[in-house]
Design an enzyme around this catalytic site. Structure first.
Site, PDB file in Angstrom:
ATOM      1  N   HIS A  96       0.927   5.236   1.331  1.00  0.00           N
ATOM      2  CA  HIS A  96       0.325   6.235   2.212  1.00  0.00           C
ATOM      3  C   HIS A  96       0.380   7.606   1.542  1.00  0.00           C
ATOM      4  CE1 HIS A  96       0.729   3.824   6.051  1.00  0.00           C
ATOM      5  NE2 HIS A  96       1.676   3.234   5.349  1.00  0.00           N
TER       6      HIS A  96
ATOM      7  N   HIS B  88       0.851  -1.192   0.000  1.00  0.00           N
ATOM      8  CA  HIS B  88       0.000   0.000   0.000  1.00  0.00           C
ATOM      9  C   HIS B  88       0.884   1.237   0.000  1.00  0.00           C
ATOM     10  CE1 HIS B  88       0.779  -1.380   4.093  1.00  0.00           C
ATOM     11  NE2 HIS B  88       0.859  -0.109   4.423  1.00  0.00           N
TER      12      HIS B  88
END
Ligand code: 5GP
Length: 145
Positions: free
Chosen positions: A109, A107
């Site tokens: 951020h 992922h």
């Protein structure tokens, strides 16, 4: 958890992709999902993930999936900056526990940074659901316009 290991299909982001766990969704297409971090380090902290790649980190994801994620990261960074008007914005991605990774589905951020405001502790304090829902509505409105 280190850089190496098997992908765990029960990780929280895999559950969110399957719809088995909820999220404050900001964007979704066939390949990419973006939603608010429920333990935000700053107001507007957003996560962008690939939906199809069962990759734990940047070493495992294919370049095409990574490109699609980064295109959404760029688009949503623009949305966050336009709507929340931070003084700066961090885009970060961690690989392996020693580097700060706590969820082992890759992922990115996006963390808006405000003048004079320190970051809250990583993956620590949970935001109020009403606050997250209000922020989601605000950002969705901005995305729609
Ligand atoms: P990492 O430490 O792996 O780079 O980041 C994982 C992020 O996922 C952290 O910022 C943490 O706050 C966030 N997170 C952990 N559990 C959940 C959850 O159930 N929902 C959402 N939206 N974010 C989560």
């Amino acid at each position: 958890m280190s850089l190496y290991g098997d992908y765990d299909p029960q990780n929280i982001f895999a559950q969110i992709i399957r719809g088995d766990a909820p999220c404050y969704k900001l964007y979704e297409d066939e390949d990419v999902l973006a939603f608010l971090d429920v333990f935000p380090q700053a107001y507007g902290h957003t996560l962008v993930i690939p939906k199809r790649a069962a990759a734990r980190n940047i070493l495992e994801i294919d370049a095409d999936s990574l490109s699609k994620v980064m295109a959404v990261v760029q688009k949503l960074t623009g949305v966050l900056v336009a709507e929340l008007e931070p003084a700066g914005v961090q885009v970060a991605q961690f690989n392996g526990a020693p580097a700060g990774q706590t969820v082992f589905h890759i992922h990115v951020h996006i963390v808006p940074r405000y003048e004079g405001e320190a970051l809250a502790m990583h993956a620590a304090g949970k935001a109020e659901p009403t606050e997250l829902a209000a922020l989601q509505a605000r950002l969705l409105q901005r995305i729609a316009n």
